[in-house]
Design a protein around this motif. Structure first.
Motif, PDB file in Angstrom:
ATOM      1  N   GLU A 120       0.831  -1.202   0.000  1.00 12.59           N
ATOM      2  CA  GLU A 120       0.000   0.000   0.000  1.00 12.59           C
ATOM      3  C   GLU A 120       0.874   1.264   0.000  1.00 12.59           C
ATOM      4  O   GLU A 120       1.981   1.261   0.535  1.00 12.59           O
ATOM      5  CB  GLU A 120      -0.913  -0.022   1.232  1.00 12.59           C
ATOM      6  CG  GLU A 120      -1.862   1.159   1.359  1.00 12.59           C
ATOM      7  CD  GLU A 120      -2.803   1.339   0.161  1.00 12.59           C
ATOM      8  OE1 GLU A 120      -2.387   1.974  -0.823  1.00 12.59           O
ATOM      9  OE2 GLU A 120      -3.936   0.840   0.208  1.00 12.59           O
TER      10      GLU A 120
ATOM     11  N   SER B 267       6.611   1.334   8.203  1.00 12.13           N
ATOM     12  CA  SER B 267       7.058  -0.041   7.927  1.00 12.13           C
ATOM     13  C   SER B 267       6.829  -0.410   6.461  1.00 12.13           C
ATOM     14  O   SER B 267       7.641  -1.091   5.848  1.00 12.13           O
ATOM     15  CB  SER B 267       6.373  -1.036   8.861  1.00 12.13           C
ATOM     16  OG  SER B 267       4.986  -0.925   8.757  1.00 12.13           O
ATOM     17  N   ASN B 268       5.725   0.074   5.900  1.00 12.28           N
ATOM     18  CA  ASN B 268       5.506  -0.206   4.477  1.00 12.28           C
ATOM     19  C   ASN B 268       6.524   0.515   3.600  1.00 12.28           C
ATOM     20  O   ASN B 268       6.982  -0.025   2.605  1.00 12.28           O
ATOM     21  CB  ASN B 268       4.085   0.193   4.060  1.00 12.28           C
ATOM     22  CG  ASN B 268       3.096  -0.943   4.277  1.00 12.28           C
ATOM     23  OD1 ASN B 268       3.365  -2.072   3.914  1.00 12.28           O
ATOM     24  ND2 ASN B 268       1.967  -0.639   4.874  1.00 12.28           N
TER      25      ASN B 268
ATOM     26  N   LYS C 171       2.282   2.054  10.261  1.00  7.28           N
ATOM     27  CA  LYS C 171       2.166   1.240   9.052  1.00  7.28           C
ATOM     28  C   LYS C 171       2.833   1.921   7.871  1.00  7.28           C
ATOM     29  O   LYS C 171       3.451   1.264   7.035  1.00  7.28           O
ATOM     30  CB  LYS C 171       0.699   0.986   8.727  1.00  7.28           C
ATOM     31  CG  LYS C 171       0.114  -0.089   9.612  1.00  7.28           C
ATOM     32  CD  LYS C 171      -1.285  -0.415   9.206  1.00  7.28           C
ATOM     33  CE  LYS C 171      -1.801  -1.560  10.075  1.00  7.28           C
ATOM     34  NZ  LYS C 171      -3.251  -1.635  10.104  1.00  7.28           N
TER      35      LYS C 171
END
Ligand SMILES: *[C@@H]1O[C@H](CO)[C@@H](O)[C@H](O)[C@H]1NC(C)=O
Ligand SMILES: *[C@@H]1O[C@H](CO)[C@@H](O)[C@H](O)[C@H]1NC(C)=O
Length: 545
Positions: free
Chosen positions: A217, A233-234, A230
């Motif tokens: 994403e 980390s993504n 998130k």
């Protein structure tokens, strides 16, 4: 490879297969509209299709026949208008990945209804199915370029978004070839002649749907909705670097800082607030002008009508047999696909957006003007037997010109019309800016595909070509004056360009903002960058406290 040299001092890990995988999945979405553009004109020239839906029904006048054809053709564009409008709600709400899956489903449902009409010849099902398919297909033009621009490192952004515009041609080319093949191998009495090629839609939707589950994403969207953990980390997965690496940290900082700046100018979280924001500052109005004008000038440059009505164009310059003109059309698809690839790989990031566009427009202008003059002077193409030798070579020249105009389009407008919207807007406005641009895009394409068959009748072929060549000329002047060069700039640092006075943005924007890169663009060594990131983190922590 040229663009790899341009990575300056960015760590080499950032060009990794996770990035290319995402570029592949989202780039492939371009095939959605390509397939339709390639398939519908050619399907409608298959004998089986003509007979089933009475396209050459002698009880209809020439105008009514043209009307029926353009009604069928343009129904997807009509649906796409709605799709492009919907896209920004959906893509900001459920994310770039889920929006992809949702649009694949809508697209397949529409195509299934369209193909169902083969069993009963219902024109209503053709219209309804194509409209629904359009709702899905229209969304791709917002969802995919947005994602591609958001996940790419700045020096491959042009390349990534061009994967989308290049896939449009992959779709067109496959569509042309499938139609040509089925025209030869399947009899004129079987509906399979046009149903089989149209199954390509379903294959592509299925591939995109399935592969999307392994893509990452967009970290920029995750930041926007406040999922900072998130997002980092993504982003770290996407860049193939540890979360605390200076490159990842500086990118996150840039994103957050831009979002902060935008929040200060906010007019409320509701979509009407976002809309107000879009027209409240002169910088944003300039952005909107770029989006809108690039759509108007690109759509009326004639290239799209050549894509959609390619078989008719080849007939116009003397290729009259069914297989003959479908073959010329298929080669046309190859020319455009290859030129789109060349542009993506070597031009758009390397020589820049502005020079590619201006070169492309110039080629289009030359070819449109040639066709206008040729069609005006030479009326022999209707009966090839009576053609003299020089008339024959002039007609061959016209075919070359059709190819050349395709090359010019692929090099210029075709990429810019998506790229520009995905890179000029700040994060909060990116989806809505893209949506508005693409809505206008499809409104114009719809108008265009409705108008062209009638323009051929009313203004004659030569007059239509002359009209298109004038539009390309205006486009050239516009691009020179208004379009800023954004190659190699980070999405966040593009803001600075639009803070300049309006009459300088296009011509001087790049030079005048060179010193204002992203937060840490201007520091030399890795160590200096790490220190710069720490400094900025400290300052922003103090500011928050
Ligand atoms: C095409 O659509 C228009 C409305 O958009 C309608 O008025 C016209 O009758 C249609 N033509 C045919 C031949 O179906
Ligand atoms: C990446 O983002 C998605 C949300 O789309 C989230 O579900 C996932 O856990 C994130 N991955 C990592 C490694 O944080």
């Amino acid at each position: 490879m040229l663009w790899l040299k341009r990575q300056d001092d960015s760590p080499k890990e950032i060009l990794n297969w996770k990035l290319w995988y995402g570029v592949f999945v989202f780039g492939l979405m371009g095939a959605a509209r390509g397939l339709d553009e390639g398939l519908i004109g050619t399907s409608a020239s298959q004998k089986s299709f003509i007979n089933l839906f009475g396209l050459k029904d002698p009880s209809l006048s020439e105008n009514q026949q043209a009307d029926l054809l353009s009604n069928i053709t343009s129904m997807v564009q009509l649906g796409s208008i709605g799709g492009a409008l919907l896209a920004f709600f959906i893509t900001d709400k459920i994310g770039r990945l889920w929006a992809t899956r949702e649009l694949c489903i809508v697209w397949v449902v529409g195509i299934a209804i369209f193909l169902g009409s083969a069993s009963n010849g219902s024109i209503g099902m053709v219209y309804a199915g194509r409209f629904i398919a359009g709702l899905g297909i229209g969304q791709t033009t917002v969802v995919a370029p947005t994602y591609l621009a958001e996940v790419s490192p700045k020096f491959t952004r042009g390349l990534a978004v061009c994967m989308f515009s290049g896939s449009v041609y992959l779709g067109i080319m496959l569509g042309y070839f499938a139609s040509w093949g089925c025209s030869i191998h399947i009899s004129n009495s079987s509906e399979m002649q046009w149903v089989v090629p149209n199954l390509l839609h379903i294959y592509f939707a299925a591939i995109i749907f399935a592969t999307s589950f392994f893509a990452i994403e967009s970290p920029r969207w995750l930041v926007k909705i406040g999922k900072h953990e998130k997002a980092s980390s993504n982003l770290s997965r996407l860049r193939n670097l540890p979360v605390d690496h200076w490159y990842v940290q500086s990118e996150l900082l840039d994103i957050n800082e831009q979002l902060d700046r935008e929040r200060e100018a906010t007019q409320g979280a509701h979509w009407t607030g976002v809309l107000k924001e879009l027209v409240s500052s002169s910088a944003n109005r300039y952005r909107l002008m770029l989006s809108i004008m690039s759509q108007l000038l690109g759509q009326w440059s004639g290239a799209n009508s050549i894509t959609i009505y390619a078989p008719e164009y080849f007939e116009m310059v003397g290729q009259s047999g069914q297989n003959e003109k479908l073959f010329a059309t298929a080669i046309f698809g190859v020319v455009k696909f290859v030129s789109a690839l060349i542009c993506a790989l070597f031009l758009i990031d390397f020589v820049g957006r502005k020079r590619s566009l201006m070169t492309g427009i110039t080629l289009q202008f030359i070819s449109m003007l040639y066709m206008a003059i040729f069609l005006f002077i030479d009326t022999s193409v209707d009966n090839p037997e009576t053609q003299t030798k020089s008339q024959k070579s002039a007609a061959t020249g016209a075919i070359v010109m059709i190819y050349l105009s395709g090359f010019g389009w692929a090099m210029g407008w075709n990429s810019i019309q998506y790229l520009i919207n995905s890179e000029i807007y700040p994060l909060r406005l990116r989806a809505i800016g893209g949506s508005i641009a693409m809505t206008i895009h499809f409104v114009n394409q719809y108008g265009n595909s409705k108008a062209v068959p009638s323009m051929f009748i009313g203004m004659e072929h030569s007059g239509t070509m002359l009209f298109f060549s004038l539009v390309t000329l205006i486009g050239l002047a516009w691009a020179w004056f208004f379009l800023p060069e954004l190659a190699g700039k980070s999405l966040e640092s593009i803001d600075a360009v639009f803070e300049l006075p309006w009459y300088l943005i296009g011509r001087k924007g790049k030079e005048m903002t060179l010193a204002m890169g992203g937060a840490v663009d201007n520091f030399g060594t890795d160590k200096e960058k790490v220190e710069a990131v720490e400094d900025i983190q400290e300052v922003s922590a103090e500011r928050k406290a």
